[in-house]
Design an enzyme around this catalytic site. Structure first.
Site, short mmCIF file in Angstrom:
data_model
loop_
_atom_site.label_atom_id
_atom_site.label_comp_id
_atom_site.label_asym_id
_atom_site.label_seq_id
_atom_site.Cartn_x
_atom_site.Cartn_y
_atom_site.Cartn_z
N HIS A 237 43.89 38.95 41.84
CA HIS A 237 43.58 39.86 41.12
C HIS A 237 42.61 39.02 39.13
O HIS A 237 42.24 39.38 39.40
CB HIS A 237 44.75 39.94 39.54
CG HIS A 237 45.39 40.70 40.35
ND1 HIS A 237 46.00 42.37 40.58
CD2 HIS A 237 47.28 40.78 41.68
CE1 HIS A 237 47.02 42.49 41.18
NE2 HIS A 237 48.07 41.54 41.66
C1 BDR Z 1 49.47 39.50 38.02
O1 BDR Z 1 50.86 39.03 37.90
C2 BDR Z 1 51.10 37.66 38.35
O2 BDR Z 1 51.67 37.40 39.35
C3 BDR Z 1 49.13 37.74 39.12
O3 BDR Z 1 49.27 35.92 39.16
C4 BDR Z 1 48.45 38.20 38.10
O4 BDR Z 1 48.20 36.92 36.99
C5 BDR Z 1 49.34 40.98 38.32
O5 BDR Z 1 50.00 41.44 37.68
#
Ligand code: BDR
Ligand code: CA
Length: 309
Positions: A237
């Site tokens: 992400h």
């Molecule tokens: C986001 O939540 C975290 O677990 C990841 O690092 C990312 O920033 C994705 O939903």
């Protein structure tokens, strides 16, 4: 030569946060890293940020910030990132502790001293909201905020994505701050996956950094492959919030009105994106990042890893 985009990465490493730090250090003028509680408690996310910077040979400062959300009870994401926030690899000890415990002050002072800084939050938005609240002049001083969060579907609930769900009141402050705002939500970030081929490409690069990142991504990918239909690796992400600034040609982006749901029984933390096709649309407050050309985008990540290997 065009100058690099100045940015502060505000993060909660986090496997994908680690990748975002690496690519920001490669392609942006990274001024510092601030940490927030999110994927793991603050002491762990701060430690992890230092380790990632050490692995790329960076002396950049790490300032720790908020150890809990503004209003919501604290929740971590250990079910995805493990107890440490960066489970899955043999990590070296960090070279030092945090450079300060005042991330908010660092953000405010840096943005006052330097024109045109982008804030890139890739964890819960607590530090950014506190900075905007403490220094209302910040909104017109910064170049903008490019965040990872939200989308038309969720991952903590059907409606809400982790970063915004973890601190919806902070997100509400950020989405109403009035300056340039870019949102890389799950719609785009689920397109950037650490597939087996991409993992193998990272593992093939000699050196400690690629080895550690390949181990981390292999661990991180397991929970995605186990839980999702049609995913062959984890959604990476957080780099999207960096790459949509440094490599905008790889993304499709459109302006919308986006509000944060604060009270819904099933929708708290959701981004309500106005996609109505009206001749006179509601005034947009956010550039929503929808799609990424995933192969060249992942190649940028691989090249950044090679660069620091
Ligand atoms: C986001 O939540 C975290 O677990 C990841 O690092 C990312 O920033 C994705 O939903
Ligand atoms: Ca994160």
């Amino acid at each position: 030569m065009t100058s690099k985009i100045k940015m502060i990465v505000d993060c909660d490493p986090g496997h994908d946060d680690a990748m975002a730090i690496v690519v920001a250090a490669r392609h942006a003028d990274l001024l510092g890293v601030t940490t927030v509680a999110g994927n793991a408690p603050l002491s762990s996310t701060t430690r992890n940020a230092r380790i990632v910077l050490d692995l790329i040979g960076s002396e950049l400062p790490v300032h720790s910030g908020a150890n809990r959300p503004l209003v919501a009870p604290p929740h971590d994401a250990s079910h995805v990132h493990g107890k440490s926030g960066l489970d899955g690899a043999d990590l070296p000890e960090p070279s030092r502790g945090p450079d300060s415990e005042n991330a908010v002050e660092f953000i405010i002072e840096t943005c006052r001293a330097t024109e045109g800084v982008w804030l890139v939050p890739i964890g819960p938005l607590t530090n950014i909201a506190l900075a905007l609240r403490a220094a209302p002049d910040l909104g017109s001083r910064i170049a903008g905020i490019s965040l990872m969060g939200g989308g038309t579907f969720g991952n903590v609930s059907a409606a809400a994505e982790f970063n915004l769900w973890a601190d919806p009141e902070a997100a509400d402050i950020v989405f109403r701050y009035g300056g340039k705002l870019m949102m890389s939500g799950l719609d785009v970030t689920h397109q950037l996956q650490s597939t087996p081929e991409r993992l193998a490409a990272i593992r093939a690069i000699p050196g400690q950094l690629p080895n550690v990142l390949a181990d981390l991504l292999a661990f991180y990918s397991k929970s995605y492959i186990n839980h999702h239909l049609n995913m062959t690796g984890a959604a990476v992400h957080d780099p999207c919030a960096v790459l949509s600034l440094t490599h905008p040609q790889l993304f499709t982006i459109s302006p919308h009105r986006v509000d944060i749901e604060l009270r819904g029984e099933h929708t708290r933390g959701m981004t309500m994106i106005d996609r109505r096709q009206y001749k006179t649309p509601t005034a947009p407050n956010c550039e929503v990042v929808w799609n990424v050309d995933a192969s060249p985008a992942f190649d940028v990540l691989i090249e950044a890893i090679s660069h620091f290997a």
